[in-house]
Design an enzyme around this catalytic site. Structure first.
Site, short mmCIF file in Angstrom:
data_model
loop_
_atom_site.label_atom_id
_atom_site.label_comp_id
_atom_site.label_asym_id
_atom_site.label_seq_id
_atom_site.Cartn_x
_atom_site.Cartn_y
_atom_site.Cartn_z
N GLU A 1 0.84 -1.20 0.00
CA GLU A 1 0.00 0.00 0.00
C GLU A 1 0.87 1.26 0.00
O GLU A 1 1.96 1.27 0.58
CB GLU A 1 -0.91 0.01 1.22
CG GLU A 1 -2.00 -1.05 1.19
CD GLU A 1 -2.91 -0.98 2.42
OE1 GLU A 1 -2.78 0.01 3.18
OE2 GLU A 1 -3.72 -1.90 2.60
N ARG B 1 -2.77 2.37 -25.37
CA ARG B 1 -2.87 1.47 -26.52
C ARG B 1 -4.19 0.69 -26.52
O ARG B 1 -4.63 0.22 -27.57
CB ARG B 1 -1.70 0.47 -26.52
CG ARG B 1 -0.40 1.06 -27.00
CD ARG B 1 0.74 0.07 -26.88
NE ARG B 1 1.21 -0.07 -25.51
CZ ARG B 1 2.28 -0.77 -25.15
NH1 ARG B 1 2.97 -1.42 -26.08
NH2 ARG B 1 2.66 -0.84 -23.89
N LYS C 1 3.12 -4.28 -42.34
CA LYS C 1 3.36 -5.37 -41.38
C LYS C 1 2.05 -6.03 -41.01
O LYS C 1 0.97 -5.49 -41.24
CB LYS C 1 4.04 -4.84 -40.12
CG LYS C 1 3.10 -4.02 -39.25
CD LYS C 1 3.70 -3.65 -37.92
CE LYS C 1 2.65 -2.97 -37.04
NZ LYS C 1 3.15 -2.58 -35.74
N ASP D 1 7.73 6.79 -34.82
CA ASP D 1 6.67 6.10 -34.08
C ASP D 1 6.41 6.87 -32.80
O ASP D 1 7.20 7.74 -32.42
CB ASP D 1 7.08 4.66 -33.77
CG ASP D 1 5.88 3.71 -33.73
OD1 ASP D 1 4.74 4.21 -33.63
OD2 ASP D 1 6.09 2.49 -33.78
N THR E 1 8.81 -4.47 -33.30
CA THR E 1 8.24 -3.84 -34.50
C THR E 1 9.26 -2.96 -35.20
O THR E 1 9.48 -3.07 -36.41
CB THR E 1 7.01 -2.99 -34.12
OG1 THR E 1 6.01 -3.84 -33.56
CG2 THR E 1 6.45 -2.27 -35.33
#
Length: 325
Positions: free
Chosen positions: A47, A104, A201, A229, A237
């Site tokens: 915590e 994402r 891709k 990117d 990637t």
């Protein structure tokens, strides 16, 4: 006469969690203020306890916390800090999230999946955040998940200025590593006056971080290619895209990304890659094992600090980028 009049002035106070204190210190230095002293500890069971050591009553509070690893811990710490500010009678609470965790997961690809980026916005609002400032969100629609003002900052001016000085523009080609980044790469190409190429891709839907590169669309032979990117996580990637560019005759490949997440096995992939340079911003801390010559880290602190000042002074955050377009 009824009521009481005051002549008090607005007060800006800057706070930092423990995730990325170096960036917070840089922002504080740019603003010419000190970070508010904060006690933050972990109990034995994990915590988190937080207490601010100065009064925040009536202040416009800006809380900086980037969602780095361990991401869930730092998100929880930020929520607790927001709650503490709310209960201490802060006038306003603006959360500065250089890297917005779970961005994402901004939509459902298949049934029975969460939209975690929306959940993050709900958590921030429930904790007491009035405003969000973030850098290069993975998807623009994330701004709409938060029921309040969202200031979306961009690293593009800083990154393109660096690349423009670093590379011969007559040989430069801007490359998108996938179809989803084409719009961003197009803005790069316009700003640098360079042609655009795309790496096509396909991901394996059942295996995380598994990418198969198929082909390069555009002429890259003999060119200096800049792969652009928003983030590099495991590096799979971007390194596969770089290999495809070299296979198609690229003279050199430089990788740029706003957020260097660099989860395992990214360090090994970056070290063993043929890419000549990786350029990131400091929205996330760079792992110590990656402090090597071919990694360049540019500071977002001046941009973040100017945005904070514009918000505090009721100015225009948008003007920061219009004047650099």
């Amino acid at each position: 006469m009824t009521g009481i009049k005051t002549t008090s002035e607005k007060k800006l106070m800057l706070f930092s969690g423990r995730a990325h204190p170096r960036l917070a210190e840089e922002v504080a230095s740019e603003l010419g203020v000190d970070l508010v002293p904060t006690k933050a500890i972990d109990f034995a069971n994990g915590e988190i306890y937080v207490r601010f050591q100065e009064s925040v009553r009536g202040a416009d509070c800006f809380l900086i916390q980037s969602h780095t690893a361990p991401i869930n811990k730092w998100i929880m710490e930020q929520l607790i800090m927001i709650d503490a500010l709310k209960r201490a009678s802060a006038r306003s609470i603006s959360v500065v999230i250089p890297f917005y965790g779970y961005a994402r997961q901004d939509k459902k690809h298949r049934g029975r999946e969460p939209i975690s980026a929306r959940l993050m916005a709900d958590l921030l609002k429930a904790a007491g955040a009035d405003r969000v400032l973030s850098v290069d969100l993975h998807a623009d629609q994330v701004q709409g998940y938060f029921d309040g003002p969202v200031d979306h900052l961009f690293a593009l001016p800083i990154l393109t200025d660096y690349i423009g000085r670093r590379v011969d523009r007559d040989k430069l080609t801007v490359v998108s590593p996938d179809a989803g980044r084409v719009r961003v790469a197009d803005r790069w190409a316009d700003r640098l006056g360079a042609p655009l190429a795309i790496v096509h891709k396909r991901r394996d839907p059942d295996v995380a971080n598994q990418v198969t590169v198929h082909e390069v669309v555009g002429d890259v032979k003999g060119r200096v290619c800049v792969l652009v990117d928003d983030m590099v996580d495991t590096g799979g990637t971007i390194c596969a895209a770089a290999d495809a560019l070299y296979a198609n005759g690229a003279e050199d490949v430089i990788v740029t990304a706003t957020h260097g997440i660099l989860s395992h096995p990214a360090p090994d992939r970056l070290k063993n890659s043929k890419v000549s340079e990786f350029v990131f911003t400091n929205t996330l801390p760079t792992p110590e094992e990656l402090e090597m010559d071919k990694i360049t880290v540019l500071s977002m602190a001046p941009t973040i600090a100017r945005a904070v000042r514009e918000v505090f002074e009721d100015g225009s955050v948008t003007s920061l980028f219009e004047e650099q377009s």
